[in-house]
Each structure stands twice: as structure tokens, then as C-alpha cells.
Scaffold this active site. Structure first.
Site, PDB file in Angstrom:
ATOM      1  N   LYS A  41      -1.420  -9.375   2.876  1.00 47.30           N
ATOM      2  CA  LYS A  41      -0.346  -9.161   4.006  1.00 47.30           C
ATOM      3  C   LYS A  41      -1.364  -8.149   4.863  1.00 47.30           C
ATOM      4  O   LYS A  41      -2.279  -7.334   4.057  1.00 47.30           O
ATOM      5  CB  LYS A  41       0.654  -8.349   3.514  1.00 47.30           C
ATOM      6  CG  LYS A  41       1.612  -7.632   4.877  1.00 47.30           C
ATOM      7  CD  LYS A  41       2.916  -7.392   4.596  1.00 47.30           C
ATOM      8  CE  LYS A  41       3.278  -6.030   3.854  1.00 47.30           C
ATOM      9  NZ  LYS A  41       2.699  -4.847   4.591  1.00 47.30           N
ATOM     10  N   ASP A  58       1.022  -1.336   0.094  1.00 47.99           N
ATOM     11  CA  ASP A  58      -0.003   0.125  -0.146  1.00 47.99           C
ATOM     12  C   ASP A  58       0.775   1.312   0.064  1.00 47.99           C
ATOM     13  O   ASP A  58       0.147   2.320  -0.104  1.00 47.99           O
ATOM     14  CB  ASP A  58      -1.126  -0.078   1.403  1.00 47.99           C
ATOM     15  CG  ASP A  58      -0.566  -0.116   2.619  1.00 47.99           C
ATOM     16  OD1 ASP A  58       0.832  -0.226   2.660  1.00 47.99           O
ATOM     17  OD2 ASP A  58      -1.164  -0.305   3.717  1.00 47.99           O
ATOM     18  N   SER A  59       2.188   1.086   0.171  1.00 50.25           N
ATOM     19  CA  SER A  59       3.138   2.199  -0.337  1.00 50.25           C
ATOM     20  C   SER A  59       3.002   2.716  -1.486  1.00 50.25           C
ATOM     21  O   SER A  59       3.458   3.736  -1.918  1.00 50.25           O
ATOM     22  CB  SER A  59       4.629   1.727  -0.034  1.00 50.25           C
ATOM     23  OG  SER A  59       4.915   0.544  -0.775  1.00 50.25           O
ATOM     24  N   GLU A  72       8.993  -4.410  10.574  1.00 50.99           N
ATOM     25  CA  GLU A  72       9.583  -2.823  10.129  1.00 50.99           C
ATOM     26  C   GLU A  72      10.036  -1.985  11.263  1.00 50.99           C
ATOM     27  O   GLU A  72       9.373  -1.796  12.218  1.00 50.99           O
ATOM     28  CB  GLU A  72       8.090  -2.145   9.561  1.00 50.99           C
ATOM     29  CG  GLU A  72       8.846  -0.903   8.649  1.00 50.99           C
ATOM     30  CD  GLU A  72       7.735  -0.415   7.870  1.00 50.99           C
ATOM     31  OE1 GLU A  72       6.648  -1.282   7.423  1.00 50.99           O
ATOM     32  OE2 GLU A  72       7.842   0.663   7.244  1.00 50.99           O
ATOM     33  N   GLU A  82      -1.675  -5.504   8.494  1.00 49.09           N
ATOM     34  CA  GLU A  82      -0.844  -5.116   9.638  1.00 49.09           C
ATOM     35  C   GLU A  82      -1.638  -5.334  10.912  1.00 49.09           C
ATOM     36  O   GLU A  82      -2.898  -4.860  10.904  1.00 49.09           O
ATOM     37  CB  GLU A  82      -0.583  -3.567   9.338  1.00 49.09           C
ATOM     38  CG  GLU A  82       0.085  -3.370   8.243  1.00 49.09           C
ATOM     39  CD  GLU A  82       0.326  -1.620   8.077  1.00 49.09           C
ATOM     40  OE1 GLU A  82       0.066  -1.000   9.047  1.00 49.09           O
ATOM     41  OE2 GLU A  82       0.765  -1.386   6.771  1.00 49.09           O
ATOM     42  N   ASP A 126      -1.061  -6.179  -0.130  1.00 47.00           N
ATOM     43  CA  ASP A 126      -1.556  -5.413   1.214  1.00 47.00           C
ATOM     44  C   ASP A 126      -2.999  -5.246   1.103  1.00 47.00           C
ATOM     45  O   ASP A 126      -3.441  -4.761  -0.086  1.00 47.00           O
ATOM     46  CB  ASP A 126      -0.812  -3.962   1.276  1.00 47.00           C
ATOM     47  CG  ASP A 126       0.603  -4.068   2.031  1.00 47.00           C
ATOM     48  OD1 ASP A 126       0.540  -4.994   2.958  1.00 47.00           O
ATOM     49  OD2 ASP A 126       1.496  -3.126   1.977  1.00 47.00           O
TER      50      ASP A 126
HETATM   51  O1  KIV Z   1       3.601  -1.358   1.830  1.00 47.70           O
HETATM   52  C1  KIV Z   1       4.668  -1.419   1.715  1.00 47.70           C
HETATM   53  O2  KIV Z   1       5.781  -1.120   0.699  1.00 47.70           O
HETATM   54  C2  KIV Z   1       5.124  -2.429   3.006  1.00 47.70           C
HETATM   55  C3  KIV Z   1       6.760  -2.596   2.979  1.00 47.70           C
HETATM   56  C4  KIV Z   1       7.394  -1.319   3.421  1.00 47.70           C
HETATM   57  C5  KIV Z   1       6.878  -3.808   3.835  1.00 47.70           C
HETATM   58  O3  KIV Z   1       4.386  -2.662   3.628  1.00 47.70           O
END
Ligand code: KIV
Length: 272
Positions: free
Chosen positions: A121, A52-53, A190, A123, A91
Site C-alpha cells: 500500500k 505503518d501505524s 481515510e 499513500e 505499507d
Molecule cells: O497504517 C495504517 O494502519 C493504515 C490504516 C489506518 C488504513 O494505513
């Protein structure tokens, strides 16, 4: 070729487990589009994360919170069309699983069905255990994510190193053990102290992938745009830049502009 990956045509969650057991480090990077994913897959990356980055890197938002489930599915399906070998993790974005476990399951199923991704994934630890359990029981592999969890940035207040204090470190260890017990296939840690990563990695049997978490994790992940130097304002201590693509691309575009303005481009051979 290592023992764990011998004859592996396609990396699965089981391959990652075998790599941990064989002591072979796992390489993971982010990807959000077809062309980049194709290069990274051909280079031999083990895992691609549709993170989600993308909210920051692709859309220019300050945080990961605004990206939607539909947008994540769009990025994920672009990546999936490009890869032949690596495992793709997607994510689940903010707001698509925190509400309740039914919402979480619906989101995970949409990602898997509409993008063709291999896993998701999420969190968090104990607070999202019901959602993780429900998604896992639908047959969807889940990667956990503890330590600095960017979707909770407004709770933390800053992007500084997490779990330096004993109480937070203890909570992280118990969350890591819980995620393993629930059935997560791997865990991202992280921005936590390296010694805490070592402790977690030695105490749980599933692969631990670190970002800013020291050398003792079973693997490492970075945001591809940071590693390639496309982003230039994000400079945490843990980041190793392998290229300065911002300058390279800027230089090439400046040259192109000059060539167009001076009538150098197109030349005799660059036309029909
Ligand atoms: O969204 C992302 O890029 C991440 C990584 C930094 C692990 O969750």
C-alpha cells in the site's frame, strides 16, 4: 457464505473485486505480529494490513514517519507466517518510495521477497504515479491510500477531516480515478466526508475501503488495537471499540502481582 467468497480458500485481489461486484462488504484490520494475525485470520478477516501505524501502536512514536523498511519487513513476515486465508497488504514506509520510482520498486520488491507479503500500500495520488506504475509492472499488486495520509502529517498540520473543500475533493476524485487507471487493485480512503466516499465508490470500479469515511465504501478498516481497546487515548468519532482490553489486561496483571506477592501463585498443582 456469500456468492463472491464461495469455496475461496485464499482471498486474492480478484476475490475483493468479486466482492465489490457482488455488493459484499470487505473487512480489513491491521496486524503487526504472529499471534494477533493468527486470531484475526481464523476469525475470517478478509484483508490484514501490516500498517505503518505499527510506528505508533507498536513502537510508541507520535507519527508513522520513523518506522523503517526493515522494521516493516519484520512485522510483515511475522504476520505472513500466521495466516492461511486472508490477503496481506503491507505499507511501504515513509522515505522508501517518495524519492524516485527505482527506490520505490526496490522497496516493494524487498517487502514481497523478504516477508512473503501479497501486496503493498502507498499513500498519495498523481505525485507518486510513476512509482506505482513501476511497481505494478513488476507484478506487485498496489493498494492506494487517499484522504488523510498520515505520512504527510507535517504538510497537513492536523489529523482533521480531509477534502471538505471543493478543490481538495476534486483532486481526491481525480487521484482515485488515476489510481484505478494505473491498475491499483483497491483504494483506502481515510477520514473524508461520507458523501465524498459514496461518490468515489460509485465512480470507480475497484474496491474502496474506508476508515472514518462513512458507510458507503465497499469495505471498512480499523486499527485492531483501537477496536480492541488496547489503545485508550485515541478516540476519534469514527472508532467503534468492541472491547476494553486495556482495563481487562491491567486487571489480570494486577491480580497476578497480588497472587505472586501473597504466595498464592504457583499453587500445589502449578508445579512439578
Ligand atoms: O497504517 C495504517 O494502519 C493504515 C490504516 C489506518 C488504513 O494505513
Amino acid at each position: 457464505m456469500s456468492t463472491a467468497k464461495k469455496n475461496v480458500k485464499r482471498i486474492t485481489t480478484h476475490t475483493l473485486q468479486a466482492m465489490k461486484e457482488a455488493g459484499e462488504k470487505i473487512s480489513m484490520l491491521t496486524a503487526y505480529d504472529f499471534s494477533t494475525a493468527k486470531i484475526l485470520d481464523e476469525a475470517g478477516i478478509d484483508v490484514l494490513l501490516v500498517g505503518d501505524s505499527a510506528s505508533n501502536v507498536m513502537a510508541g512514536h507520535e507519527t508513522t514517519l520513523p518506522i523503517t523498511l526493515d522494521q516493516m519487513i519484520y512485522h510483515a513476515s511475522s504476520v505472513i507466517r500466521a495466516v492461511k486465508r486472508c490477503l496481506v497488504v503491507v505499507d511501504i514506509p515513509f522515505g522508501s518510495y517518495q524519492g524516485n520510482s527505482k527506490i520505490a520498486l526496490d522497496s516493494a520488491i524487498r517487502i514481497m521477497k523478504e516477508s512473503g507479503a501479497h501486496s503493498v500500500k502507498m499513500e498519495g495520488g498523481a505525485e507518486i504515479s510513476e512509482s506505482i506504475t513501476r511497481i505494478l509492472s513488476a507484478g506487485v499488486p498496489v493498494m492506494g491510500h487517499l484522504g488523510l495520509t498520515p505520512q504527510s502529517i507535517y504538510k497537513f498540520g492536523t489529523y482533521t477531516v480531509r477534502a471538505k473543500e471543493e478543490a481538495e475533493a476534486q483532486k481526491l476524485i481525480s487521484d482515485a480515478m488515476l489510481l484505478e487507471k494505473l491498475g491499483c487493485f483497491a483504494l483506502v480512503l481515510e477520514k473524508i466526508p461520507a458523501r465524498l466516499t459514496k461518490k468515489v465508490t460509485e465512480h470507480i470500479n475497484i474496491p474502496v475501503i474506508g476508515i472514518g469515511a462513512g458507510p458507503d465504501a465497499d469495505g471498512q478498516v480499523l486499527v485492531t488495537h483501537d477496536l480492541l481497546g488496547i489503545t485508550k487515548d485515541f478516540n476519534p468519532r469514527f472508532l467503534r471499540r468492541y472491547l476494553d482490553l486495556f482495563s481487562e489486561i491491567k486487571g489480570a496483571v494486577e491480580q497476578y502481582i497480588d497472587d505472586v506477592k501473597s504466595n498464592d501463585f504457583p499453587n500445589d498443582k502449578e508445579q512439578y
